[in-house]
Design an enzyme around this catalytic site. Structure first.
Site, short mmCIF file in Angstrom:
data_model
loop_
_atom_site.label_atom_id
_atom_site.label_comp_id
_atom_site.label_asym_id
_atom_site.label_seq_id
_atom_site.Cartn_x
_atom_site.Cartn_y
_atom_site.Cartn_z
N GLU A 454 0.82 -1.22 0.00
CA GLU A 454 0.00 0.00 0.00
C GLU A 454 0.85 1.27 0.00
O GLU A 454 0.53 2.24 -0.69
CB GLU A 454 -0.96 0.01 1.20
CG GLU A 454 -2.14 -0.93 1.09
CD GLU A 454 -1.80 -2.39 1.39
OE1 GLU A 454 -0.65 -2.67 1.78
OE2 GLU A 454 -2.69 -3.25 1.22
N HIS A 523 -9.96 -4.58 9.85
CA HIS A 523 -10.61 -4.40 8.55
C HIS A 523 -11.90 -3.57 8.66
O HIS A 523 -12.69 -3.55 7.73
CB HIS A 523 -11.00 -5.74 7.92
CG HIS A 523 -9.87 -6.51 7.33
ND1 HIS A 523 -8.86 -7.03 8.08
CD2 HIS A 523 -9.59 -6.86 6.04
CE1 HIS A 523 -8.01 -7.69 7.29
NE2 HIS A 523 -8.43 -7.58 6.05
#
Ligand SMILES: Cc1ncc(C[n+]2csc(CCOP(=O)(O)OP(=O)(O)O)c2C)c(N)n1
Ligand SMILES: [Mg+2]
Length: 728
Positions: A454, A523
């Site tokens: 990322e 998450h």
């Protein structure tokens, strides 16, 4: 057991010049390298003197001892090539800026010093001293230098932080077919940072025209390479990324020049990226004018031995011996370098009555400019007219995720420099949740699957944006922004202001807010408060497909980075959108009253807008007339306080409903502003109705308990509407 020795696929070489190479060097090039070396060296020494006179605020990280790493490299580059540098960057900056301002026709052996060189020295020194005439208006200083026109993409105070950006710039140069290459300078310390390896992996994977130039000066502050790494020749790591590695003496400008020339020529022709490791030494400690031995991490003997190798003394002798310059020409070059530095000192300082230097007071940037340049001017939307749903007659139902794919496709079709990066975006028939459905087939070269990195691909996208592309980054789950935090927040968000408003950052970061799925603590974050900590970001959380399309259109025009937060529950929901029209715009900074009422203002956004609307009946049954306002834009600079104030003036009470955990939302900051600006209209405090201040648990019952519930919203709104503040 059969065993077979494997041969590395990529070459690893050491380069060293000899007398023949020196003789073969074009004399003007050699003289130019020498000029740069001398000018850089004198510049740094002058700066240290000014630091001693308290004229330089902040640390002075000099490049004394490493001058050739810049001078010889830049001599082998074209003005269109780019440099991204570490924080020890005066040498890279001066060389690149001088190359840009004074072309190769200038022969420093015989010709007078061009005024452009003085100007570069003056403005560079001004920037380092934090003065208005500097390249970034003095705001960036030494560690955040930038000169776009010269191809200098920025020095960077985060060790290895600029590497993904450099890879991104190289990606764009390759994609656009410019033939330009990018040199990314780092110190040895950067070789142990994840960002650097993510960037190298991407550069190797996509064979980008990138040179990673390691200035291995043996120390990172006071930590030696030996203490930090099991390998001392750091370029050995190149092979892991399908790159060639080279070792060269940082005091051998002829070898550096030749090596860079050859690798760059190959790269312009489609050749692979490489790592060059220059073994060098800094004369002084990490910062300032004391030697490292003063802090005992290196010995005086080591320093004395290294001093004999300093290019500032070896190069003049070498070139004189080779007959490239004679004694008189040497003196001429040395004089010219001194003149440039003297002109910079005189430009930035004056002598006080006691003979000491002081900063010219008229050069300080005005205090009123401190917050200038946080955002683009807004001119990008000047000729755009905005639309409300009421203005659109004919509508059809569209899934939220289909709206994302449709509008993304619209932009890829319209702008050949628009590109999508993300994990799995070209797989699974449209990425992890359908946001790129149907696009891979239409735009195979612009829906780019990335490795799981990322930070690397966010930074790479930022780099493409610096070269004129318009990147859309998908971060699969919002929590992963924390993995990319340096790139998103230290780099992307801060870039415009930090570099004195010299750069646009046209980048869209899309992210899924994954609450309510049983995915648990890592998450399920709603990251709105995280992005809002960094005012460079514009933040939107579209509550429906109509707003998504309109806000996305505004985001794709924006010259600032935009975070689009997409609540997971919305993807499969259907919403009315105009028939056959994807080209309308919804403005940033514009909240929308989605239900009118008179007792209490409910401020909310994203999926919670739909939840609150669904509770209207219950509220009405309880005798509460709630005015629901969809904030739509969530960063403080764009927050629509006018609409909020108008509503609060009417209702006299306000609840902010958000699903984020209490300390990760924006309610606190919004409430503070409302309480200050609407104090006279409020009957009592603004109340935040949020999820528990915990990270979301997996267990279905515990997740339910953690997230803000319908009952909680109804009771809070009811209590505030009835002025029962204690209950709320
Ligand atoms: C991410 C990060 N960690 C730590 C620092 C503090 N710091 C600044 S420079 C430096 C040493 C860097 O050494 P190296 O990469 O070898 O470059 P050199 O100073 O030798 O040129 C450190 C630890 C930083 N700026 N950024
Ligand atoms: Mg170092």
């Amino acid at each position: 057991m059969k065993r077979k020795n494997l041969k590395p696929q990529f070459q690893w070489q050491q380069w060293k010049s000899d007398a023949e190479d020196v003789a073969a060097l074009e004399p003007t090039t050699a003289a130019r390298i020498l000029f740069d070396v001398l000018a850089i060296n004198k510049f740094e020494l002058a700066l240290l003197e000014l630091k001693g006179a308290d004229c330089v605020w902040g640390p002075v990280h000099t490049s004394v001892g490493q001058e050739a790493c810049a001078a010889a490299t830049v001599a082998a580059l074209q003005p269109g090539d780019k440099i991204a540098a570490t924080y020890r960057a005066h040498h890279h900056f001066l060389s690149k800026a001088m190359q840009f301002r004074v072309d190769g026709a200038w022969d420093p052996r015989t010709q007078p010093l061009p005024e452009e060189v003085n100007e570069v020295a003056q403005r560079t020194m001004a920037e380092i001293m934090g003065l208005a005439p500097g390249y970034c208006g003095g705001r960036g200083g030494s560690m955040h230098l930038r000169y776009r026109e010269a191809g200098f993409l920025g020095s960077n105070a985060i060790v290895a932080g600029g590497a993904p950006l450099a890879a991104g710039a190289a990606y764009a140069e390759k994609f656009l077919g410019t033939g330009n290459v990018v040199v990314c300078y780092v110190g040895d310390g950067a070789l142990h940072q994840g960002a650097l390896h993510e960037a190298l992996n991407l550069a190797g994977l996509w064979q980008l025209p990138l040179i990673l130039f390691i200035e291995n000066n043996l120390y990172a502050v006071a930590t030696s390479v030996k203490e930090a790494s099991a390998v001392e020749d750091l370029s050995v790591r190149a092979a892991a990324y399908a790159m060639d590695g080279y070792i060269v003496d940082g005091g051998d400008p002829v070898a550096i020049y030749q090596l860079v020339s050859e690798t760059v020529a190959a790269m312009r022709d489609g050749g692979r990226p490489c790592v060059i490791e220059a073994k060098c030494y800094r004369r002084f400690h990490h910062a300032g004018d004391v030697p490292g031995s003063a802090f005992r991490y290196r010995t005086k003997e080591e320093e004395a031995a290294q001093a004999k190798r300093e290019v500032v003394t070896t190069l003049p002798r070498l070139l004189e011996k080779a007959g490239v310059v004679d004694g008189e020409q040497l003196a001429h070059i040395d004089d010219a370098a001194q003149q440039a530095v003297d002109s910079a000192v005189a430009f930035c300082t004056e002598k006080g009555e006691d003979g000491s230097y002081r900063v010219r007071p008229e050069l300080w940037p005005g205090a009123d400019t401190a917050a200038v340049g946080m955002r683009s001017s807004g001119d990008e939307w000047k000729n755009i007219s905005f639309t409300t749903p009421e203005e659109l007659a004919e509508t059809e139902q569209m899934r939220y995720s289909d709206a994302i794919a449709a509008i993304t496709g619209r932009w890829l079709g319209r702008d050949p420099k628009a590109i999508v990066f993300g994990e799995e975006v070209a797989n699974l028939g449209g990425g992890a949740y359908g946001a790129t459905k149907g696009l891979t087939e239409r735009f195979p070269d612009r829906i780019i699957n990335t490795p799981i990195s990322e930070g690397g691909f966010s930074g790479l996208a930022f780099g493409t944006a610096q070269i004129g592309m318009r990147a859309i980054v998908e971060i699969m789950f919002a929590d992963f922004a924390l993995v990319a935090a340096d790139q998103l927040f230290n780099q992307i968000s801060k870039a415009r202001h930090m570099y004195g408003d010299t750069t646009d950052v046209p980048l869209v970061v899309r992210s899924r807010v994954g609450t309510g799925l049983g995915y648990g603590a890592q998450h399920s974050m709603d990251p709105v408060g995280l992005y809002a900590l960094f005012p460079g970001f514009r933040i939107v959380a579209p509550a429906n497909a109509f707003d998504y399309i309109g806000l996305f259109n505004s985001a794709m025009v924006s010259e600032d980075p935009v975070a689009i937060l997409e609540h997971n529950a919305l993807y499969t929901a259907q919403f009315p959108v105009p028939v056959g029209n994807l080209d309308y715009f919804v403005p940033f900074g514009s909240a929308r009253v989605v239900a009118t009422g008179s007792d209490v203002t409910v401020l909310t956004y994203g999926q919670m807008v739909n939840r609150c609307l669904g509770l209207q009946e219950q509220l009405a049954a309880a005798g509460v007339s709630a005015e629901i306002v969809d904030l739509r834009t969530l960063d403080q600079l764009d927050m629509d306080y006018a609409t909020i104030a108008e509503s609060v003036a009417k209702t006299g009470a306000c609840v902010i409903v958000e699903e984020a955990a209490k300390s990760q939302g924006v309610a606190g900051a919004v409430a503070e502003r409302i309480q200050v600006s609407c104090f006279d209209d409020l009957d009592g405090p603004v109340i935040a109705c949020t999820s528990l201040d915990i990270s979301t648990p997996v267990s279905r019952s515990l997740e339910l308990a953690a997230l803000v519930s319908d009952e909680q919203i109804v009771s809070t709104v009811r209590d505030v509407a009835s002025r029962s503040w204690d209950e709320a």
